[in-house]
Structure formats: structure tokens, C-alpha cells
Design a protein around this motif. Structure first.
Motif, mmCIF file in Angstrom:
data_model
loop_
_atom_site.group_PDB
_atom_site.id
_atom_site.type_symbol
_atom_site.label_atom_id
_atom_site.label_comp_id
_atom_site.label_asym_id
_atom_site.label_seq_id
_atom_site.Cartn_x
_atom_site.Cartn_y
_atom_site.Cartn_z
ATOM 1 N N UNK A 28 0.859 -1.188 0.000
ATOM 2 C CA UNK A 28 0.000 0.000 0.000
ATOM 3 C C UNK A 28 0.890 1.230 0.000
ATOM 4 N N UNK A 29 0.546 2.175 -0.868
ATOM 5 C CA UNK A 29 1.341 3.400 -0.992
ATOM 6 C C UNK A 29 0.422 4.613 -1.042
ATOM 7 N N UNK A 30 0.984 5.737 -0.652
ATOM 8 C CA UNK A 30 0.335 7.026 -0.857
ATOM 9 C C UNK A 30 1.409 7.942 -1.434
ATOM 10 N N UNK A 31 1.076 8.627 -2.508
ATOM 11 C CA UNK A 31 2.043 9.467 -3.232
ATOM 12 C C UNK A 31 3.312 8.671 -3.566
ATOM 13 N N UNK A 32 3.128 7.424 -3.956
ATOM 14 C CA UNK A 32 4.209 6.508 -4.337
ATOM 15 C C UNK A 32 5.139 6.153 -3.175
ATOM 16 N N UNK A 33 4.724 6.491 -1.954
ATOM 17 C CA UNK A 33 5.534 6.204 -0.767
ATOM 18 C C UNK A 33 4.900 5.048 -0.006
ATOM 19 N N UNK A 35 3.520 2.650 2.708
ATOM 20 C CA UNK A 35 2.997 2.735 4.073
ATOM 21 C C UNK A 35 2.879 1.348 4.710
ATOM 22 N N UNK A 36 2.683 0.317 3.893
ATOM 23 C CA UNK A 36 2.610 -1.049 4.439
ATOM 24 C C UNK A 36 2.820 -2.037 3.302
ATOM 25 N N UNK A 77 2.197 -11.585 7.974
ATOM 26 C CA UNK A 77 2.841 -10.474 8.662
ATOM 27 C C UNK A 77 2.907 -9.294 7.703
ATOM 28 N N UNK A 78 2.761 -8.091 8.261
ATOM 29 C CA UNK A 78 2.986 -6.903 7.437
ATOM 30 C C UNK A 78 4.115 -6.072 8.038
ATOM 31 N N UNK A 79 4.785 -5.343 7.163
ATOM 32 C CA UNK A 79 5.718 -4.298 7.574
ATOM 33 C C UNK A 79 4.930 -2.998 7.467
ATOM 34 N N UNK A 80 4.859 -2.254 8.561
ATOM 35 C CA UNK A 80 4.043 -1.047 8.656
ATOM 36 C C UNK A 80 4.913 0.150 8.999
ATOM 37 N N UNK A 81 4.794 1.218 8.206
ATOM 38 C CA UNK A 81 5.532 2.452 8.504
ATOM 39 C C UNK A 81 5.012 3.009 9.827
ATOM 40 N N UNK A 88 11.925 3.338 9.911
ATOM 41 C CA UNK A 88 10.652 3.680 10.563
ATOM 42 C C UNK A 88 9.548 2.690 10.183
ATOM 43 N N UNK A 89 9.769 1.428 10.489
ATOM 44 C CA UNK A 89 8.825 0.350 10.232
ATOM 45 C C UNK A 89 8.818 -0.590 11.420
ATOM 46 N N UNK A 90 7.716 -1.323 11.569
ATOM 47 C CA UNK A 90 7.672 -2.442 12.500
ATOM 48 C C UNK A 90 6.869 -3.547 11.835
ATOM 49 N N UNK A 91 6.989 -4.732 12.378
ATOM 50 C CA UNK A 91 6.286 -5.886 11.847
ATOM 51 C C UNK A 91 5.045 -6.150 12.686
ATOM 52 N N UNK A 92 3.983 -6.573 11.996
ATOM 53 C CA UNK A 92 2.697 -6.808 12.652
ATOM 54 C C UNK A 92 2.207 -8.206 12.273
ATOM 55 N N UNK A 93 1.935 -9.029 13.287
ATOM 56 C CA UNK A 93 1.309 -10.340 13.067
ATOM 57 C C UNK A 93 -0.185 -10.102 12.887
ATOM 58 N N UNK A 94 -0.679 -10.300 11.675
ATOM 59 C CA UNK A 94 -2.079 -9.990 11.392
ATOM 60 C C UNK A 94 -3.036 -10.771 12.281
#
Length: 119
Positions: free
Chosen positions: A38-43, A45-46, A54-58, A85-91
Motif C-alpha cells: 500500500x502506498x500514498x504518493x508513491x511512498x 505505508x505497508x 505479517x505486514x511491515x508497517x511504517x 521507521x517500520x515495525x512488523x505486525x502479526x495480522x
């Protein structure tokens, strides 16, 4: 009876994360490291990690420290992500309401004033 609150529900899916994120202005689905992202302005976010669970989340580094202490079942870090500036999240372990707040914060970090003002 007492004053005890019921435990918050845990667990979501990548599809649920996408539904929430796509409700924010400017968010688009894409690919990062050959996985859905997922991106916003090509940046970024996850992104979904290769394990599909698992996701990597800004995240702001201060917020990351709090989240890691608050809920280590859901949030964790590997050495690779420590300087970023990321962390991992167990969905399966994430509380959807908290994950939504963190996802919205990730969006705010990258969206810019014009998009944030449309929210």
C-alpha cells in the motif's frame, strides 16, 4: 460483573488492511519486494511480508517503541527493521482498532498536507 472490560478482538487479514487503507485519500495498491503493498504518493505505508501472515508497517519511531511494549504478541521487530521507521505486525494477533490507528498514522506521515486536509 465487576468493572472489567472484555478483551479487544484480535486478528485481521491483508484484505482487511487494504479495505481500511483504501478508504484514505490517495492510497493505492502496488507491489514492494514482489509482495502486495500500500502506498500514498508513491511512498510505502505497508506491505505484506512473504509469509502472508505479517505486514511491515511504517511507523514513527516513538510510536513503534510504545506499540512494541504495549502488545508484543502483535508487534515485533527484527534487526533488519531496527534502523527504519517500520515495525512488523502479526495480522492474526493485531487488534483491528489499534492497527487502524497505526495505519492512519502511517498514511499521515506520507500523504502530505493536501491529502490530509481532504480526510
Amino acid at each position: 460483573m465487576g468493572g472489567r472490560k472484555p478483551a479487544a478482538r484480535r486478528g485481521t487479514t491483508w484484505a482487511g488492511v487494504c479495505r481500511a487503507a483504501l478508504s484514505l485519500p490517495g492510497v493505492a495498491e502496488g507491489v514492494s519486494y514482489r509482495t502486495p503493498a500500500l502506498r500514498v504518493r508513491k511512498k510505502l505505508i505497508a506491505r505484506l511480508k512473504e509469509d502472508g501472515e505479517t505486514i511491515a508497517l511504517r511507523v514513527e519511531l516513538d510510536d513503534r517503541d510504545v506499540a512494541l511494549q504495549l502488545d508484543p504478541r502483535a508487534f515485533f521487530l527484527t534487526e533488519h527493521y531496527r534502523p527504519y521507521p517500520f515495525m512488523l505486525v502479526r495480522l492474526a494477533e493485531a487488534r483491528p482498532a489499534l492497527l487502524w490507528k497505526l495505519l492512519e498514522n502511517a498514511w499521515r506521515m506520507q500523504a502530505g498536507k493536501a491529502l490530509v486536509s481532504r480526510r
